[in-house]
Design an enzyme around this catalytic site. Structure first.
Site, mmCIF file in Angstrom:
data_model
loop_
_atom_site.group_PDB
_atom_site.id
_atom_site.type_symbol
_atom_site.label_atom_id
_atom_site.label_comp_id
_atom_site.label_asym_id
_atom_site.label_seq_id
_atom_site.Cartn_x
_atom_site.Cartn_y
_atom_site.Cartn_z
ATOM 1 N N LEU A 209 40.362 110.602 42.795
ATOM 2 C CA LEU A 209 40.748 109.290 42.265
ATOM 3 C C LEU A 209 40.167 109.207 40.856
ATOM 4 C CD1 LEU A 209 39.849 107.250 45.477
ATOM 5 C CD2 LEU A 209 42.136 107.935 44.748
ATOM 6 N N VAL B 9 18.717 99.475 47.055
ATOM 7 C CA VAL B 9 18.101 98.854 45.869
ATOM 8 C C VAL B 9 18.785 97.518 45.550
ATOM 9 C CG1 VAL B 9 17.758 99.103 43.373
ATOM 10 C CG2 VAL B 9 17.382 101.067 44.866
ATOM 11 N N LYS C 224 22.940 103.800 39.196
ATOM 12 C CA LYS C 224 23.493 102.460 39.007
ATOM 13 C C LYS C 224 22.619 101.694 38.019
ATOM 14 C CE LYS C 224 25.211 102.498 43.727
ATOM 15 N NZ LYS C 224 24.837 102.188 45.129
ATOM 16 N N ARG D 238 20.321 102.749 55.252
ATOM 17 C CA ARG D 238 19.030 102.205 54.781
ATOM 18 C C ARG D 238 19.292 100.881 54.078
ATOM 19 N NH1 ARG D 238 20.842 105.802 50.712
ATOM 20 N NH2 ARG D 238 21.232 104.640 48.793
ATOM 21 N N HIS E 246 25.466 108.926 38.005
ATOM 22 C CA HIS E 246 25.195 108.537 39.394
ATOM 23 C C HIS E 246 23.955 107.653 39.539
ATOM 24 C CE1 HIS E 246 28.504 111.052 40.565
ATOM 25 N NE2 HIS E 246 27.978 112.051 39.899
ATOM 26 N N ASN F 260 25.498 104.562 53.879
ATOM 27 C CA ASN F 260 24.044 104.630 53.704
ATOM 28 C C ASN F 260 23.376 103.914 54.859
ATOM 29 O OD1 ASN F 260 24.352 105.892 51.169
ATOM 30 N ND2 ASN F 260 24.747 103.900 50.261
ATOM 31 N N GLY G 145 25.630 111.140 46.662
ATOM 32 C CA GLY G 145 25.167 110.750 45.339
ATOM 33 C C GLY G 145 25.823 111.528 44.215
ATOM 34 N N GLY G 146 26.847 112.312 44.545
ATOM 35 C CA GLY G 146 27.653 112.933 43.495
ATOM 36 C C GLY G 146 27.194 114.296 43.021
#
Ligand code: MV4
Length: 447
Positions: free
Chosen positions: A203, A294, A237, A291, A235, A289, A164-165
């Site tokens: 990047l 969202v 969305k 899971r 982070h 991930n 998640g950064g």
């Protein structure tokens, strides 16, 4: 099939899981904190159990309380949803040890993908392209410098236990690396309890594109195409779309083939998402991930496949209800995440919803636990609604998004609806010409 599923979550995702269960003839058990007594997921479920006080660590993360709730109610499976305990391998193992089915991947796969160094190494071994980087963790400045020279500057320092950064740092030269490495290690230790960090080529303007996969316990694996999740800030969305505006059918098929081949080799079970950075026509794995996510509804909209239902079927030992040839990407879908936040400062805005009118009509789906008179508690994530629009192409989808946002009334609290309205009119969004950094600049742009 299961008779009763305990949903170890709250809010819109708890409702989403409840709906899948209902359609399958499965009874549901809601768990809730004392702050969620009047929450919609509690109202809809067949039974509910209070599992603790408002702080998540005492309720939605309280493993013994949730296991006790399952035992008391006789639930034969637990769906963890997302966040909270969804990617906790220890909890998944505990659930299975109690003779309760875990609606998710094996604890081994959850654990493997939770360690970003192990995940990346595994991905590379499975034939997934990864970002050039250090072979594993780097321990000291000399080693890091040697690796950075080999990789090429600038490099990104990432935490093995992260994701998640959080805690990432860009080093543009050896002085910056010498200064930032110890900081990154200390932060990684403090945030994640694991001081291990590794390096990657940085990047500078990628898109974030992820592939949805589903695997069953019979060795079948399919992919459901990709989602473009590049529109984010800090982070978080804000909006996702499927398919990505920049992929052609051939690239999609290639990426899907790589994902499916890798997951078959791994023996992966349940829903999963393989995250990539895409820049200059090249894909690089970053994380997986384990899971449901969202943004899964945009994939459901363009494929017509109920991802949560498949997860439940898979956990009960059933085969996937379709095969790869049955999967068609139909039109375009966009999800606007609506948060109880100030649309400019992003400060949380919990409180009473005094007025509520959700949009409807062709191609509009709302996943939300809001209702008029509900009070959004301050203790949890600020996501309060997901508006998902589907159209025969991206243009129709965008028109529908604007129309639905106009209709949506949520009174009494601040929401990010005005920001979505502004975004839906932005030329770069309309043409699809954006990367992961674009939204941050757009939000700060004078109006
Ligand atoms: C990167 C990157 C650039 N180069 N890795 C952020 C979260 C984590 N999942 C990986 N992240 C990034 N990894 C390399 N080698 C830029 C990001 C990144 C990012 C990625 C996806 C979505 C949003 C992002 C926002 C900032 C940075």
């Amino acid at each position: 099939m299961f008779e009763k599923v305990l949903i170890a979550n709250r809010g819109e995702i708890a409702l989403r899981i409840h709906r899948a269960c209902r359609e399958m003839g499965i009874k549901t058990v809601a768990v809730h904190s004392t702050a969620d007594e009047t929450a919609m997921h509690v109202r809809l479920a067949d039974e509910s159990v209070c599992i603790g006080p408002p702080p998540a660590r005492d309720s939605y993360l309280n493993m013994p309380a949730i296991l006790s709730a399952a035992a008391i109610t006789g639930a034969d499976a637990i769906h963890p949803g997302l966040g909270f305990l969804a990617e906790n391998a220890r909890f998944a193992a505990m659930v299975e040890e109690h003779g309760i089915a875990w609606i998710g991947p094996t604890p081994q796969h959850i654990e493997m993908m939770g360690d970003k160094v192990v995940a990346k190494r595994t991905a590379a071994e499975l034939g997934i392209p990864v970002v050039p980087g250090s072979a594993g963790a780097v321990s000291d400045v000399a080693e890091a410098e040697a690796e950075a020279r080999r990789i090429g500057w600038p490099v990104l320092i990432k935490a093995a236990g992260g994701g998640g950064g959080r805690g990432m740092k860009v080093a543009r030269n050896k002085e910056e690396l010498a200064r930032l490495l110890p900081m990154a290690q200390a932060e990684a230790k403090a945030f994640f309890g694991n001081a291990e960090v590794y390096l990657e080529r940085y990047l500078d303007r990628p898109r974030h594109i992820e592939v949805q996969v589903l695997g069953d316990s019979h060795g079948n694996v399919v992919h459901l195409g990709e989602r473009d999740c590049s529109l984010q800030r800090s982070h978080q969305k804000l909006l996702e779309e499927a398919p990505s505006p920049v992929l052609d059918a051939a690239t999609r098929a290639e990426l899907g083939k790589i994902a499916v081949g890798a997951m078959k080799k791994l023996g992966y079970r349940s829903a999963g998402t393989i995250e990539f950075l895409y820049q200059d026509g090249e894909f690089f794995f970053i994380e997986m991930n384990t899971r449901v996510q969202v943004e899964h509804p945009v994939t459901e909209a363009v494929t017509g496949i109920d991802i949560v239902r498949e997860q439940i079927r898979i956990a009960a030992g059933a085969p996937l209800s379709f095969n790869q040839e049955d999967v068609r990407i139909n039109g375009h879908a966009i999800e606007a995440r609506i948060n109880a936040e100030h649309p400019e400062t992003f400060h949380p805005s919990p409180g009473k919803v005094t007025e509520y009118h959700a949009p409807g009509g062709l191609g509009v789906r709302i996943d939300s636990a809001l209702y008029q008179g509900y009070t959004v508690p301050p203790h949890y994530d600020s996501l309060v609604s997901k508006l998902i629009v589907h159209g025969s192409d991206r243009e129709e989808c965008l028109m529908r998004l604007r129309r639905a946002l106009e209709e949506y009334v949520i009174g009494g609290i601040s929401t990010t609806i005005p920001l979505h309205q502004r975004l839906a009119a932005a030329p770069e969004f309309i043409t699809g010409d954006y990367d992961i950094h674009w939204l941050e600049a757009f939000v700060g742009r004078p109006r």
